[in-house]
Design a protein around this motif. Sequence first.
Motif, PDB file in Angstrom:
ATOM      1  N   LEU A  99       0.620  -1.212  -0.025  1.00 42.27           N
ATOM      2  CA  LEU A  99       0.029  -0.090   0.111  1.00 42.27           C
ATOM      3  C   LEU A  99       0.933   1.153   0.153  1.00 42.27           C
ATOM      4  N   GLU A 100       1.789   1.216   0.837  1.00 44.65           N
ATOM      5  CA  GLU A 100       2.815   2.382   0.941  1.00 44.65           C
ATOM      6  C   GLU A 100       3.468   2.594  -0.501  1.00 44.65           C
ATOM      7  N   ALA A 101       3.912   1.428  -1.137  1.00 43.64           N
ATOM      8  CA  ALA A 101       4.652   1.508  -2.621  1.00 43.64           C
ATOM      9  C   ALA A 101       3.628   2.263  -3.587  1.00 43.64           C
ATOM     10  N   TYR A 102       2.307   1.882  -3.371  1.00 49.13           N
ATOM     11  CA  TYR A 102       1.563   2.023  -4.656  1.00 49.13           C
ATOM     12  C   TYR A 102       0.382   3.337  -4.309  1.00 49.13           C
ATOM     13  N   ARG A 103       0.084   3.336  -3.076  1.00 47.13           N
ATOM     14  CA  ARG A 103      -0.616   4.547  -2.762  1.00 47.13           C
ATOM     15  C   ARG A 103      -0.078   5.562  -2.010  1.00 47.13           C
ATOM     16  N   GLY A 104       0.995   5.455  -1.675  1.00 47.52           N
ATOM     17  CA  GLY A 104       1.632   6.348  -0.816  1.00 47.52           C
ATOM     18  C   GLY A 104       1.636   6.314   0.847  1.00 47.52           C
ATOM     19  N   PRO A 105       2.566   6.782   1.436  1.00 47.54           N
ATOM     20  CA  PRO A 105       2.261   7.087   2.761  1.00 47.54           C
ATOM     21  C   PRO A 105       1.114   7.731   3.609  1.00 47.54           C
ATOM     22  N   ASP A 106       0.410   8.443   2.865  1.00 51.71           N
ATOM     23  CA  ASP A 106      -0.640   9.409   3.469  1.00 51.71           C
ATOM     24  C   ASP A 106      -2.108   9.037   2.787  1.00 51.71           C
ATOM     25  N   HIS A 107      -2.036   7.967   2.232  1.00 55.84           N
ATOM     26  CA  HIS A 107      -3.095   7.144   1.598  1.00 55.84           C
ATOM     27  C   HIS A 107      -4.191   6.667   2.859  1.00 55.84           C
ATOM     28  N   ALA A 108      -5.423   7.012   2.925  1.00 56.90           N
ATOM     29  CA  ALA A 108      -6.228   6.198   3.823  1.00 56.90           C
ATOM     30  C   ALA A 108      -6.044   4.766   3.933  1.00 56.90           C
ATOM     31  N   ARG A 109      -5.868   4.152   3.094  1.00 53.16           N
ATOM     32  CA  ARG A 109      -5.732   2.744   2.957  1.00 53.16           C
ATOM     33  C   ARG A 109      -4.598   2.396   3.771  1.00 53.16           C
ATOM     34  N   THR A 110      -3.396   3.042   3.583  1.00 57.53           N
ATOM     35  CA  THR A 110      -1.988   2.981   4.378  1.00 57.53           C
ATOM     36  C   THR A 110      -2.194   3.294   5.597  1.00 57.53           C
ATOM     37  N   LYS A 111      -2.749   4.277   6.043  1.00 57.23           N
ATOM     38  CA  LYS A 111      -3.088   4.514   7.161  1.00 57.23           C
ATOM     39  C   LYS A 111      -3.757   3.333   8.060  1.00 57.23           C
ATOM     40  N   GLU A 112      -4.882   2.916   7.362  1.00 57.71           N
ATOM     41  CA  GLU A 112      -5.540   1.811   8.323  1.00 57.71           C
ATOM     42  C   GLU A 112      -4.579   0.587   8.327  1.00 57.71           C
ATOM     43  N   ALA A 113      -3.673   0.494   7.325  1.00 56.71           N
ATOM     44  CA  ALA A 113      -2.756  -0.629   7.554  1.00 56.71           C
ATOM     45  C   ALA A 113      -2.033  -0.602   8.956  1.00 56.71           C
ATOM     46  N   ARG A 114      -1.568   0.612   9.045  1.00 51.79           N
ATOM     47  CA  ARG A 114      -0.871   0.964  10.206  1.00 51.79           C
ATOM     48  C   ARG A 114      -1.552   0.974  11.524  1.00 51.79           C
ATOM     49  N   LYS A 115      -2.721   1.192  11.306  1.00 55.69           N
ATOM     50  CA  LYS A 115      -3.750   0.896  12.638  1.00 55.69           C
ATOM     51  C   LYS A 115      -3.988  -0.528  13.012  1.00 55.69           C
ATOM     52  N   ARG A 116      -4.084  -1.329  11.809  1.00 52.91           N
ATOM     53  CA  ARG A 116      -4.329  -2.946  12.046  1.00 52.91           C
ATOM     54  C   ARG A 116      -3.010  -3.471  12.724  1.00 52.91           C
ATOM     55  N   LEU A 117      -1.866  -3.097  12.309  1.00 49.86           N
ATOM     56  CA  LEU A 117      -0.448  -3.427  12.832  1.00 49.86           C
ATOM     57  C   LEU A 117      -0.444  -2.994  14.321  1.00 49.86           C
ATOM     58  N   ALA A 118      -0.733  -1.782  14.636  1.00 55.56           N
ATOM     59  CA  ALA A 118      -0.684  -1.219  16.075  1.00 55.56           C
ATOM     60  C   ALA A 118      -1.857  -2.226  16.836  1.00 55.56           C
ATOM     61  N   ASP A 119      -2.779  -2.508  16.324  1.00 57.43           N
ATOM     62  CA  ASP A 119      -3.845  -3.318  16.933  1.00 57.43           C
ATOM     63  C   ASP A 119      -3.353  -4.716  17.195  1.00 57.43           C
ATOM     64  N   LEU A 120      -2.676  -5.210  16.132  1.00 53.78           N
ATOM     65  CA  LEU A 120      -2.174  -6.583  16.400  1.00 53.78           C
ATOM     66  C   LEU A 120      -0.841  -6.820  17.282  1.00 53.78           C
ATOM     67  N   TYR A 121      -0.142  -5.782  17.371  1.00 51.63           N
ATOM     68  CA  TYR A 121       0.812  -5.835  18.532  1.00 51.63           C
ATOM     69  C   TYR A 121       0.321  -5.544  19.859  1.00 51.63           C
ATOM     70  N   ARG A 122      -0.676  -4.875  19.961  1.00 46.84           N
ATOM     71  CA  ARG A 122      -1.517  -4.498  21.173  1.00 46.84           C
ATOM     72  C   ARG A 122      -2.204  -5.910  21.592  1.00 46.84           C
ATOM     73  N   ALA A 123      -2.835  -6.295  20.713  1.00 49.30           N
ATOM     74  CA  ALA A 123      -3.427  -7.745  21.054  1.00 49.30           C
ATOM     75  C   ALA A 123      -2.293  -8.722  21.470  1.00 49.30           C
ATOM     76  N   TRP A 124      -1.373  -8.842  20.677  1.00 49.74           N
ATOM     77  CA  TRP A 124      -0.208  -9.776  20.672  1.00 49.74           C
ATOM     78  C   TRP A 124       0.531  -9.808  22.137  1.00 49.74           C
TER      79      TRP A 124
END
Length: 67
Positions: free
Chosen positions: A24-49
């Motif tokens: 997503l970062e490569a194709y849509r850029g770092p500020d795209h909404a989907r890229t930001k959502e991916a970062r949030k999902r990673l944060a959620d993963l690590y919190r749950a883990w």
Amino acid sequence: GACLTAEGRYREAESLLLRAHAALEAYRGPDHARTKEARKRLADLYRAWGRPHASDEWSARALAATP
């Protein structure tokens, strides 16, 4: 990735979410909404883990990319 996180399949979720974020970062850029959502999902993963340091890092990255 979010479904795998919810099922407690953290290693699988991590692999999928990291690849998705990179794409997503490569194709849509770092500020795209989907890229930001991916970062949030990673944060959620690590919190749950139980990895708060990694969760905090991804949360900070998500906020830093916000215009």
